[in-house]
Design a protein around this motif. Structure first.
Motif, short mmCIF file in Angstrom:
data_model
loop_
_atom_site.label_atom_id
_atom_site.label_comp_id
_atom_site.label_asym_id
_atom_site.label_seq_id
_atom_site.Cartn_x
_atom_site.Cartn_y
_atom_site.Cartn_z
N GLY A 195 -2.34 6.98 -10.25
CA GLY A 195 -2.86 8.34 -10.41
C GLY A 195 -2.84 8.78 -11.87
N LYS A 196 -1.73 8.47 -12.55
CA LYS A 196 -1.65 8.81 -13.98
C LYS A 196 -2.70 8.06 -14.79
CE LYS A 196 2.50 7.95 -15.31
NZ LYS A 196 3.83 7.86 -15.93
N ARG B 290 -1.83 12.98 -4.10
CA ARG B 290 -1.62 13.46 -2.72
C ARG B 290 -0.98 12.37 -1.85
NH1 ARG B 290 -7.16 16.95 -2.28
NH2 ARG B 290 -6.28 18.88 -3.12
N LYS B 291 -1.40 11.11 -2.05
CA LYS B 291 -0.76 10.00 -1.32
C LYS B 291 0.71 9.92 -1.69
CE LYS B 291 -4.78 6.94 -1.08
NZ LYS B 291 -5.36 5.69 -1.63
N PHE B 292 0.99 10.07 -2.98
CA PHE B 292 2.38 10.02 -3.44
C PHE B 292 3.19 11.12 -2.75
CE2 PHE B 292 5.66 11.81 -6.12
CZ PHE B 292 6.47 10.71 -6.34
N PRO C 169 0.78 -1.24 0.00
CA PRO C 169 0.00 0.00 0.00
C PRO C 169 0.82 1.29 0.00
CG PRO C 169 -0.08 -1.05 2.15
CD PRO C 169 0.60 -2.01 1.23
N ASP C 170 2.09 1.22 0.32
CA ASP C 170 2.91 2.43 0.38
C ASP C 170 3.91 2.52 -0.76
OD1 ASP C 170 1.64 3.31 2.71
OD2 ASP C 170 2.94 2.09 3.96
N ASN C 171 3.67 1.80 -1.83
CA ASN C 171 4.59 1.85 -2.97
C ASN C 171 4.32 3.13 -3.75
OD1 ASN C 171 5.58 1.47 -5.75
ND2 ASN C 171 6.21 -0.53 -4.97
N ALA C 172 5.17 4.10 -3.56
CA ALA C 172 4.94 5.44 -4.12
C ALA C 172 4.87 5.42 -5.64
CB ALA C 172 6.05 6.39 -3.66
N GLU C 173 5.75 4.66 -6.27
CA GLU C 173 5.77 4.62 -7.73
C GLU C 173 4.45 4.10 -8.30
OE1 GLU C 173 8.19 2.52 -11.43
OE2 GLU C 173 8.91 2.23 -9.39
N GLU D 58 14.84 10.46 -1.86
CA GLU D 58 15.04 10.26 -3.30
C GLU D 58 13.81 10.59 -4.14
OE1 GLU D 58 14.35 6.12 -1.48
OE2 GLU D 58 15.58 7.84 -1.00
N LEU D 59 12.68 10.83 -3.50
CA LEU D 59 11.46 11.21 -4.22
C LEU D 59 11.12 12.69 -4.08
CD1 LEU D 59 9.12 8.19 -3.33
CD2 LEU D 59 10.42 8.54 -5.43
#
Length: 159
Positions: free
Chosen positions: A106-107, A123-125, A96-100, A134-135
């Motif tokens: 989202g895209k 917003r989660k990202f 659930p926390d995989n930003a990519e 690094e993000l």
């Protein structure tokens, strides 16, 4: 199968795909050959073939959500954003926390016209990016994308 690995190692992806296909004709349950062929198809932008192979892998190993991620990427790159969203969502159930993947979903929401859900994922990202050095350089562009989508939503509701 092993000759396919050699071809792949030396960059001859067409021969590697052919050898993996032969291995699969000899043993339809050869997960390694199917896995390697699926990723080669994806890397060669042969999305329909990649989707078919990843679908087989998902049926054979349903707990491995990495195949949902890979198939989601194939769907996204082929323009099937709704199916990409479904696969990204399935992957995120275990990660659930995989930003990519949150960003990619989202895209996909954005491209399918679901701006509200795109904004939620963006917003989660950003929340994750703020705690991940690094993000951090992605925060401003994603905030700009959120503002752009909000303006589109405002125009949509005013029309």
């Amino acid at each position: 199968y092993y000759r396919g690995l050699s071809y792949e190692y030396y960059g001859d992806t067409t021969s590697a795909i052919n050898d993996y296909s032969i291995a699969l004709k000899l043993d339809n349950s050869d997960i390694s050959a199917l896995n390697n062929r699926a990723y080669l198809y994806l890397n060669k932008n042969q999305f329909n073939s990649a989707i078919a192979d990843f679908t087989r892998l998902i049926k054979q190993i349903p707990k491995d959500k990495d195949y949902n991620l890979a198939r989601g990427n194939a769907y996204f790159n082929s323009g099937n954003f709704k199916k990409a969203v479904a696969d990204y969502t399935e992957f995120l159930k275990l990660n659930p926390d995989n930003a990519e993947v949150i960003y990619n979903r989202g895209k996909a929401f954005r491209h399918s016209g679901n701006y509200e859900k795109a904004i939620v994922d963006y917003r989660k990202f950003i929340a994750i990016a703020k705690t991940t050095p690094e993000l951090s350089h992605y925060i401003d562009p994603v905030n700009s994308e959120i503002e752009f989508l909000k303006s589109k939503l405002k125009w949509k509701y005013e029309a």
